[in-house]
Design a protein around this motif. Sequence first.
Motif, PDB file in Angstrom:
ATOM      1  N   UNK A 197       4.840   5.358  14.356  1.00  0.00           N
ATOM      2  CA  UNK A 197       4.910   5.174  12.909  1.00  0.00           C
ATOM      3  C   UNK A 197       4.667   3.720  12.520  1.00  0.00           C
ATOM      4  N   UNK A 198       4.077   3.550  11.357  1.00  0.00           N
ATOM      5  CA  UNK A 198       3.945   2.234  10.732  1.00  0.00           C
ATOM      6  C   UNK A 198       4.558   2.384   9.352  1.00  0.00           C
ATOM      7  N   UNK A 199       5.655   1.711   9.126  1.00  0.00           N
ATOM      8  CA  UNK A 199       6.456   1.896   7.928  1.00  0.00           C
ATOM      9  C   UNK A 199       6.238   0.759   6.948  1.00  0.00           C
ATOM     10  N   UNK A 200       6.192   1.083   5.669  1.00  0.00           N
ATOM     11  CA  UNK A 200       6.057   0.074   4.627  1.00  0.00           C
ATOM     12  C   UNK A 200       7.363  -0.061   3.856  1.00  0.00           C
ATOM     13  N   UNK A 201       7.676  -1.283   3.443  1.00  0.00           N
ATOM     14  CA  UNK A 201       8.892  -1.581   2.710  1.00  0.00           C
ATOM     15  C   UNK A 201       8.560  -2.497   1.543  1.00  0.00           C
ATOM     16  N   UNK A 202       9.484  -2.584   0.596  1.00  0.00           N
ATOM     17  CA  UNK A 202       9.297  -3.428  -0.581  1.00  0.00           C
ATOM     18  C   UNK A 202      10.264  -4.607  -0.520  1.00  0.00           C
ATOM     19  N   UNK A 203      10.061  -5.481   0.474  1.00  0.00           N
ATOM     20  CA  UNK A 203      10.901  -6.658   0.619  1.00  0.00           C
ATOM     21  C   UNK A 203      12.095  -6.478   1.544  1.00  0.00           C
ATOM     22  N   UNK A 204      12.249  -5.299   2.152  1.00  0.00           N
ATOM     23  CA  UNK A 204      13.387  -5.053   3.046  1.00  0.00           C
ATOM     24  C   UNK A 204      12.955  -4.807   4.491  1.00  0.00           C
ATOM     25  N   UNK A 205      11.722  -5.163   4.834  1.00  0.00           N
ATOM     26  CA  UNK A 205      11.221  -4.890   6.189  1.00  0.00           C
ATOM     27  C   UNK A 205      12.064  -5.578   7.258  1.00  0.00           C
ATOM     28  N   UNK A 218       5.095  -4.539   1.604  1.00  0.00           N
ATOM     29  CA  UNK A 218       3.924  -4.593   0.733  1.00  0.00           C
ATOM     30  C   UNK A 218       3.982  -5.926  -0.014  1.00  0.00           C
ATOM     31  N   UNK A 219       2.852  -6.392  -0.465  1.00  0.00           N
ATOM     32  CA  UNK A 219       2.817  -7.607  -1.277  1.00  0.00           C
ATOM     33  C   UNK A 219       3.504  -7.290  -2.612  1.00  0.00           C
ATOM     34  N   UNK A 220       4.071  -8.289  -3.247  1.00  0.00           N
ATOM     35  CA  UNK A 220       4.856  -8.071  -4.460  1.00  0.00           C
ATOM     36  C   UNK A 220       4.047  -7.476  -5.615  1.00  0.00           C
ATOM     37  N   UNK A 221       2.734  -7.627  -5.590  1.00  0.00           N
ATOM     38  CA  UNK A 221       1.916  -7.065  -6.669  1.00  0.00           C
ATOM     39  C   UNK A 221       1.387  -5.662  -6.341  1.00  0.00           C
ATOM     40  N   UNK A 275       5.843   3.195  -2.800  1.00  0.00           N
ATOM     41  CA  UNK A 275       6.379   4.554  -2.918  1.00  0.00           C
ATOM     42  C   UNK A 275       6.990   4.966  -1.587  1.00  0.00           C
ATOM     43  N   UNK A 276       8.304   4.742  -1.393  1.00  0.00           N
ATOM     44  CA  UNK A 276       8.915   5.070  -0.101  1.00  0.00           C
ATOM     45  C   UNK A 276       8.856   6.562   0.192  1.00  0.00           C
ATOM     46  N   UNK A 277       8.616   6.866   1.447  1.00  0.00           N
ATOM     47  CA  UNK A 277       8.692   8.246   1.895  1.00  0.00           C
ATOM     48  C   UNK A 277       7.516   9.134   1.564  1.00  0.00           C
ATOM     49  N   UNK A 278       6.445   8.594   1.013  1.00  0.00           N
ATOM     50  CA  UNK A 278       5.304   9.435   0.655  1.00  0.00           C
ATOM     51  C   UNK A 278       4.555   9.924   1.887  1.00  0.00           C
ATOM     52  N   UNK A 279       4.468  11.235   2.042  1.00  0.00           N
ATOM     53  CA  UNK A 279       3.543  11.897   2.974  1.00  0.00           C
ATOM     54  C   UNK A 279       3.731  11.556   4.448  1.00  0.00           C
ATOM     55  N   UNK A 280       4.943  11.257   4.879  1.00  0.00           N
ATOM     56  CA  UNK A 280       5.161  11.053   6.301  1.00  0.00           C
ATOM     57  C   UNK A 280       6.639  11.197   6.615  1.00  0.00           C
ATOM     58  N   UNK A 281       6.922  11.400   7.876  1.00  0.00           N
ATOM     59  CA  UNK A 281       8.278  11.304   8.394  1.00  0.00           C
ATOM     60  C   UNK A 281       8.159  10.831   9.832  1.00  0.00           C
ATOM     61  N   UNK A 282       9.263  10.387  10.371  1.00  0.00           N
ATOM     62  CA  UNK A 282       9.290   9.935  11.749  1.00  0.00           C
ATOM     63  C   UNK A 282      10.058  10.983  12.539  1.00  0.00           C
ATOM     64  N   UNK A 283       9.455  11.454  13.612  1.00  0.00           N
ATOM     65  CA  UNK A 283      10.055  12.508  14.418  1.00  0.00           C
ATOM     66  C   UNK A 283      10.579  11.953  15.727  1.00  0.00           C
ATOM     67  N   UNK A 284      11.827  12.266  16.029  1.00  0.00           N
ATOM     68  CA  UNK A 284      12.437  11.967  17.324  1.00  0.00           C
ATOM     69  C   UNK A 284      12.745  13.295  17.986  1.00  0.00           C
TER      70      UNK A 284
END
Length: 136
Positions: free
Chosen positions: A7-15, A66-69, A73-82
């Motif tokens: 997985x490659x996860x995106x965050x809005x300033x909380x990575x 993501x860049x501030x501009x 959208x967290x959680x769009x179209x993916x999940x992480x499977x263990x």
Amino acid sequence: MASRLNPYLNFDGTAREAMEFYRSVFGGELSLMTFGDMGTEGPDADRIMHGQLETPDGYTIMGADVMSDMTFNPGDAFSVSLSGDDGDALRGYWEQLSGGGQISAPLEKQAWGDEFGACTDRYGIPWLVNISQPQG
């Protein structure tokens, strides 16, 4: 090196916080590079451009802010499977990942015989955990 899928996860300033949390769950080596490390100045300089966690169990989790501009959208179209058959380890991961998050399917025995659960962690990332049962 063989090909791998992770997985490659995106965050809005909380990575940074999220990747450090995942390191606390799974262990391993975490590397983080900020946009500032690559010469970006201003409000995005401290955001994570690339983070990578390599765990002792062979998991790789990558993530970035993501860049501030940019729209986030967290959680769009993916999940992480263990998944696997090490029930103790997987239940431990489940407890930590679901803590402070939202459980959409409790980790319990399912019609197909395995234990399965689904949750969204406190950072908005959806996780699926499947514990395989011995075939008999």
